[in-house]
Design a protein around this motif. Structure first.
Motif, PDB file in Angstrom:
ATOM      1  N   ASP A 300       0.868  -1.273  -0.079  1.00  0.00           N
ATOM      2  CA  ASP A 300      -0.008   0.068   0.078  1.00  0.00           C
ATOM      3  C   ASP A 300       0.695   1.261   0.051  1.00  0.00           C
ATOM      4  O   ASP A 300       0.411   2.103  -0.633  1.00  0.00           O
ATOM      5  CB  ASP A 300      -0.765   0.111   1.205  1.00  0.00           C
ATOM      6  CG  ASP A 300      -2.174  -0.958   0.883  1.00  0.00           C
ATOM      7  OD1 ASP A 300      -2.855  -0.711   0.181  1.00  0.00           O
ATOM      8  OD2 ASP A 300      -2.246  -1.723   1.830  1.00  0.00           O
ATOM      9  N   ASP A 325      -8.163   1.864   2.414  1.00  0.00           N
ATOM     10  CA  ASP A 325      -7.137   1.403   1.548  1.00  0.00           C
ATOM     11  C   ASP A 325      -7.804   0.757   0.324  1.00  0.00           C
ATOM     12  O   ASP A 325      -7.272   0.632  -0.818  1.00  0.00           O
ATOM     13  CB  ASP A 325      -6.328   0.607   2.075  1.00  0.00           C
ATOM     14  CG  ASP A 325      -5.219   1.191   3.071  1.00  0.00           C
ATOM     15  OD1 ASP A 325      -5.059   2.329   2.825  1.00  0.00           O
ATOM     16  OD2 ASP A 325      -4.826   0.567   4.038  1.00  0.00           O
ATOM     17  N   ARG A 329      -6.858   1.241  -3.504  1.00  0.00           N
ATOM     18  CA  ARG A 329      -6.094   0.220  -4.371  1.00  0.00           C
ATOM     19  C   ARG A 329      -6.863   0.047  -5.681  1.00  0.00           C
ATOM     20  O   ARG A 329      -6.135  -0.026  -6.777  1.00  0.00           O
ATOM     21  CB  ARG A 329      -6.368  -0.952  -3.624  1.00  0.00           C
ATOM     22  CG  ARG A 329      -5.507  -1.101  -2.366  1.00  0.00           C
ATOM     23  CD  ARG A 329      -5.550  -2.528  -1.728  1.00  0.00           C
ATOM     24  NE  ARG A 329      -4.604  -2.886  -0.618  1.00  0.00           N
ATOM     25  CZ  ARG A 329      -4.612  -3.894   0.017  1.00  0.00           C
ATOM     26  NH1 ARG A 329      -5.231  -4.981  -0.378  1.00  0.00           N
ATOM     27  NH2 ARG A 329      -3.891  -4.100   1.051  1.00  0.00           N
TER      28      ARG A 329
END
Length: 460
Positions: A300, A325, A329
C-alpha cells in the motif's frame, strides 16, 4: 466549462492544451478559483479525480510573480510517499514548461548533496516527504520562513503513516499568514483537528462522496481458503483477459514471496514495496509503464496514488486491513473514464474486513464464482474444507503417550518435523489445533502416569 473559464494565464492554458486536456474535472473546477483567491482550502477528493492539477495549475500562476531566494522555498508541498512526490514534480514540469520556475524534490533514497545544491540556488516550489524535509531542516540546510503557500496532500495517508506530528512541527515553522491547502480522501477526527488548528476560515469542497468507489470499476470478491489463494490468483490472471494488473498485499514479505512465485509460474512480474531503494522502485515502475512486465505486486505505501494508464485489473491478494485502502487500491484501474476490474480474495478470517469495506462504500460486493464451468475450477477447490486427520493418527497413540515423559521443549520442537513429513501440506491454521489434540486425551484413554511395568516391558 473549459480551463479558459477558470482565469488561468495564456502560458498555462497552452501547456494544459499540449498535455491533451480541455475540460477541468469537478475537483479542478471547484478548487482552482479558491486557490487563485488565496483562500485556505479543504478538499475531499480521491486519487484519480485530477486533484493534483487542481493545486499545481493555480500555484504555477501564483508563483510566476515573485523572486526566489537561496534555501528559502516560496511554497511547499508535502506528500506521504516518494512516488507521489515524484508524480507531483512531473506535473510541475509538464504544466510549468512556459514559466521560469525552479523546483526541488526532497525524498529519501536519493543523494542529499544534489538536493542541498538545488536549495542553495533557490527554488519556487519544494516538493517533499516529511522525513527528508525534517532531516534537512534539523541540519540547518533549509529555512521555512519565506514559504507563503503550503499544500498537505493525502492527509489521511499521512495519518496512517504516523506523519501528523512532523506536519504539526513543520506548520509551526511556517509564516502564520500563509495560505494552506489540505487534500484528503476522507476526514477522520485527527485530520479535522489538524485542519482546525492550522487553517484559517477554509473553504470546504467535496468532489465526490467520501470513499465512493469508481463506477467504471467492476468489483468482485472471491471466497477462498488461505492455502488456495495463490491457485485462485493464477486462475484469475490466466482466464480473465488480464492485460496489466496491480496485485496488492498487506505485508512486504508477502509482496516479495508472491512476486517470486508468479515468476516461477511464468508470469512477467515485478515488485514495489517500502524496503526497496528509490532507484529500484523507479526502475520497476518504468518497466511496468513500458510493458516489459504486465503485473506489478505492490504494498500500500509504495503504490499509493500511482497514476499508471491502462491498468485493466486490480487484485487484492490480501483483503486490506483498512477500508479506506480498498478505495485507493482499486482506484489504480478504471482511470480517466476507462473500464477496469477489481478482485478481492476473501478468506474466512477476512469477513470482518470486507464487511467494513462494504459498509464504507455502501456497496454489497458481488461474489465471483470461479467454478462456473471453467476447466481449471476443480483443482482450485474454493469451498473451505476441513483437513481430515490421516488414518495413522490413532495408530501412533503409544508414541505420543511415551512423548509425555520427554521435556516439553523437545516435544514441541518435534511437532513441526512430524507434520512436515506428512504427504499433505497443511496450513499453519490447522497445525496448532492438531498439536493440542496430541496433548489432550480422548474419552476413555488412560490419562495418568505410565506404570513402571509398562516401561520395563518396552525396554525388553
Amino acid at each position: 466549462m473549459n480551463f479558459a473559464d477558470l482565469g488561468l494565464s495564456d502560458e498555462l492554458l497552452q501547456a494544459v492544451e499540449a498535455a491533451g486536456y480541455s475540460e477541468p474535472t469537478p475537483i479542478q473546477a471547484q478548487a482552482i478559483p479558491q486557490v487563485q483567491m488565496m483562500k485556505d482550502l479543504i478538499a475531499i477528493a480521491q486519487t484519480g479525480t485530477g486533484k493534483t492539477a487542481s493545486f499545481v495549475l493555480p500555484m504555477i500562476d501564483i508563483l510566476a510573480h515573485g523572486r526566489r531566494r537561496a534555501r528559502m522555498p516560496r511554497s511547499l508541498i508535502l506528500e506521504p510517499t516518494r512516488e507521489l512526490a515524484q508524480q507531483v514534480a512531473e506535473n510541475f514540469e509538464k504544466y510549468g514548461i512556459n514559466h521560469d520556475l525552479k523546483m526541488a524534490l526532497l525524498i529519501g533514497g536519493v543523494q542529499m548533496g544534489d538536493q542541498v545544491k538545488a536549495l542553495d540556488e533557490g527554488v519556487d516550489v519544494l516538493i517533499a516527504t516529511p522525513g527528508r524535509l525534517m532531516d534537512l531542516f534539523e541540519r540547518g540546510k533549509i529555512l521555512l520562513t519565506g514559504c507563503d503557500l503550503l499544500v498537505i496532500d493525502e492527509a489521511d495517508r499521512m495519518l496512517d503513516m504516523g506523519f501528523i506530528p512532523d506536519i504539526e512541527f513543520i506548520c509551526e515553522k511556517l509564516p502564520a499568514n500563509r495560505q494552506t491547502l489540505l487534500f484528503s480522501a476522507t476526514m477522520p477526527p485527527p485530520i479535522k483537528k489538524l485542519a482546525d488548528k492550522f487553517l484559517t476560515n477554509p473553504k470546504y469542497i467535496e468532489a465526490t462522496r467520501p470513499a465512493t468507489a469508481n463506477i467504471n470499476i467492476v468489483q468482485h470478491k472471491v471466497a477462498v481458503t488461505a492455502r488456495k489463494k495463490r491457485d485462485v490468483l493464477c486462475h484469475i490472471l490466466r482466464t480473465d483477459n488480464v492485460s496489466s494488473a496491480v496485485i496488492f498485499a498487506n505485508r512486504k514479505t508477502t509482496v516479495r514471496d508472491l512476486n517470486k512465485s508468479l515468476k516461477r509460474d511464468g508470469f512477467a512480474t515485478g515488485e514495489i514495496h517500502g524496503d526497496m531503494d528509490q532507484g529500484s522502485r523507479i526502475a520497476e515502475l518504468d518497466r511496468f509503464k513500458k510493458g516489459e512486465i504486465n503485473i506489478l505486486v505492490a504494498s500500500d505505501v509504495a503504490a499509493r496514488g500511482l497514476d499508471i494508464k491502462g491498468v485493466s485489473h486490480v487484485i487484492n491478494y490480501d483483503t486490506p486491513w483498512h477500508p479506506d485502502d480498498y478505495i485507493h487500491r482499486i482506484g489504480r484501474t478504471g482511470r480517466a473514464g476507462a473500464k477496469g476490474r477489481a478482485f478481492t480474495l476473501v478468506t474466512p478470517e477476512d469477513e470482518e474486513a470486507i464487511a467494513n469495506v462494504e459498509k464504507l462504500t455502501g456497496l454489497k460486493i458481488p461474489v465471483f464464482d470461479l467454478s462456473g464451468g471453467a476447466a481449471e475450477a476443480e483443482p482450485i477447490a474454493l469451498e473451505p474444507a476441513a483437513v481430515e486427520p490421516a488414518p495413522r493418527e490413532r495408530k501412533e497413540r503409544p508414541k505420543r503417550e511415551k512423548r509425555r515423559e520427554e521435556p516439553r521443549q523437545e516435544r514441541e520442537a518435534e511437532v513441526p518435523a512430524q507434520s512436515s513429513s506428512e504427504p499433505v501440506a497443511k496450513p499453519a491454521a490447522t497445525q496448532r489445533p492438531r498439536r493440542k489434540e496430541q496433548d489432550d486425551s480422548e474419552p476413555g484413554d488412560w490419562n495418568g502416569p505410565v506404570p513402571g511395568f509398562l516401561t520395563r516391558s518396552a525396554l525388553l
